[in-house]
Design a protein around this motif. Structure first.
Motif, mmCIF file in Angstrom:
data_model
loop_
_atom_site.group_PDB
_atom_site.id
_atom_site.type_symbol
_atom_site.label_atom_id
_atom_site.label_comp_id
_atom_site.label_asym_id
_atom_site.label_seq_id
_atom_site.Cartn_x
_atom_site.Cartn_y
_atom_site.Cartn_z
ATOM 1 N N ASP A 28 1.027 -1.056 0.352
ATOM 2 C CA ASP A 28 0.008 0.313 -0.437
ATOM 3 C C ASP A 28 0.762 0.884 0.025
ATOM 4 O O ASP A 28 1.442 1.780 1.217
ATOM 5 N N THR A 29 0.647 2.100 -1.501
ATOM 6 C CA THR A 29 1.531 3.338 -1.329
ATOM 7 C C THR A 29 0.576 4.456 -1.573
ATOM 8 O O THR A 29 -0.770 4.472 -1.742
ATOM 9 N N VAL A 53 -0.931 -4.095 -5.691
ATOM 10 C CA VAL A 53 -0.141 -3.571 -5.006
ATOM 11 C C VAL A 53 -1.246 -1.750 -5.359
ATOM 12 O O VAL A 53 -1.939 -1.814 -6.521
ATOM 13 N N ALA A 54 -2.098 -1.175 -4.255
ATOM 14 C CA ALA A 54 -2.144 -0.312 -3.751
ATOM 15 C C ALA A 54 -1.251 0.574 -3.673
ATOM 16 O O ALA A 54 -0.640 0.821 -3.185
ATOM 17 N N THR A 55 -2.382 2.186 -4.682
ATOM 18 C CA THR A 55 -1.664 3.762 -4.407
ATOM 19 C C THR A 55 -2.488 4.708 -4.403
ATOM 20 O O THR A 55 -4.212 3.700 -4.369
ATOM 21 N N LYS A 56 -2.738 5.654 -3.987
ATOM 22 C CA LYS A 56 -3.482 6.828 -3.770
ATOM 23 C C LYS A 56 -3.538 8.078 -4.561
ATOM 24 O O LYS A 56 -2.298 8.423 -4.742
ATOM 25 N N ASP A 98 -3.104 -2.215 -9.608
ATOM 26 C CA ASP A 98 -4.415 -3.242 -8.910
ATOM 27 C C ASP A 98 -6.126 -2.828 -8.003
ATOM 28 O O ASP A 98 -6.637 -3.028 -8.436
ATOM 29 N N LEU A 99 -5.169 -1.793 -7.146
ATOM 30 C CA LEU A 99 -6.671 -0.375 -6.299
ATOM 31 C C LEU A 99 -6.050 0.841 -6.266
ATOM 32 O O LEU A 99 -4.774 0.854 -5.723
ATOM 33 N N LEU A 100 -6.587 1.683 -7.154
ATOM 34 C CA LEU A 100 -6.519 3.063 -6.494
ATOM 35 C C LEU A 100 -7.280 3.707 -6.189
ATOM 36 O O LEU A 100 -8.924 3.596 -6.381
ATOM 37 N N VAL A 130 -11.207 0.290 -7.539
ATOM 38 C CA VAL A 130 -11.363 1.419 -7.100
ATOM 39 C C VAL A 130 -11.265 1.180 -5.859
ATOM 40 O O VAL A 130 -12.577 0.546 -5.125
ATOM 41 N N GLY A 131 -10.897 2.742 -4.650
ATOM 42 C CA GLY A 131 -11.254 2.084 -3.140
ATOM 43 C C GLY A 131 -11.060 3.585 -3.238
ATOM 44 O O GLY A 131 -10.845 4.790 -3.725
ATOM 45 N N LEU A 132 -11.945 4.270 -1.665
ATOM 46 C CA LEU A 132 -11.815 5.140 -0.950
ATOM 47 C C LEU A 132 -11.103 5.233 0.418
ATOM 48 O O LEU A 132 -11.232 4.657 1.165
#
Length: 270
Positions: free
Chosen positions: A37-38, A64-67, A98-100, A130-132
């Motif tokens: 998570d980054t 891999v998740a980022t924001k 994978d997850l933004l 997508v994530g919040l």
């Protein structure tokens, strides 16, 4: 991918920069962490990408998740979001994120500007899910109107001093995972007599007990962070630690309340 044990304990990367950061990330990957998570604002997506390149782990095994679009970042225009995601993909060295997450929305305008772009990014396969991040239950209701794919995960602070019942209920109602940052309350659990007693009973660490307590909650995925190889490895004891109902209840009954991340402008819904 978050539902199995390999991803049921992620690895947070905040402040892991430079060669020391890369070393910590490689240690985490070699220890078995597969969910990284980054965030764009962390300034370490390149380090995460370098660690992925150095570690002997297949890309297909990684999550891999980022924001993007943190409240401290520049004006959130659609073009800014599109360009920022392309930069993130390049720094991470991956074709698809994978997850933004939308990171720390400051107001309704932020949400209404950013989330429609997330729909586009999923359509073009730049982003898979997508994530919040740091959304309130009311923010989630607005997101329901704007997002075409339902959020895969909602990220917020959670630990024994911030159990997040209301937000967890809202996340659970949407069929999303709750990704818990600051899962050991930035070290506060080490001084907690209840958690220390349970750790002594189980011959493990306070961190592992706190992480196992989080994992006992439906759909919760903790993402601990550490620079220390010993702690990086020992935190994974939580994957094998099944707390008894009695131990979970003792932690549930802790009456201290603490929020580690609390900007003055943020209006939380307790």
């Amino acid at each position: 991918m978050l539902e199995n044990d390999a991803h049921g304990l992620g690895f947070g990367t905040y402040s892991l920069t430079g060669e020391d950061g890369i070393d910590a990330l490689v240690t985490a990957l070699e220890a078995g962490y597969r969910h990284l998570d980054t965030a764009r604002l962390y300034g370490n997506e390149a380090e995460v990408g370098e660690a992925i390149d150095r570690a002997d782990v297949d890309r297909d095994e990684l999550f891999v998740a980022t924001k993007i679009a943190h409240f401290e970042e520049p004006e959130k225009t659609p073009e800014y979001v599109r360009n920022g995601v392309e930069e993130s993909r390049s720094r991470l060295g991956i074709d698809t994120i994978d997850l933004l997450y939308h990171h720390w929305p400051r107001n309704r305008d932020d949400i209404e500007t950013v989330l429609p772009v997330f729909n586009e990014l999923v359509e073009t396969e730049a982003v898979e899910r997508v994530g919040l991040s740091n959304y309130t239950p009311s923010d989630l209701e607005l997101a329901d109107e704007l997002l075409e794919p339902s959020p895969y995960a909602v990220q917020a602070e959670m630990h024994p001093y911030l159990p997040q019942e209301k937000l967890r209920g809202a996340v659970r109602d949407r069929g999303a995972f709750f990704v818990a940052y600051s899962p050991i309350a930035q070290g506060e659990v080490f001084e907690d007599t209840t958690i220390s007693a349970i750790a002594d009973e189980r011959d493990t660490t306070e961190a592992a007990v706190s992480l196992a307590w989080l994992r006992s909650k439906d759909g919760v995925v903790p993402i601990p962070r550490s620079k220390t190889p010993e702690h990086i490895r020992s935190n994974r004891e939580a994957l094998e630690l099944d707390l008894t109902d009695e131990a979970i209840e003792r932690i549930d009954d802790i009456d201290r309340r603490l929020r580690c991340e609390d900007p003055e402008w943020m209006q939380w819904e307790e």
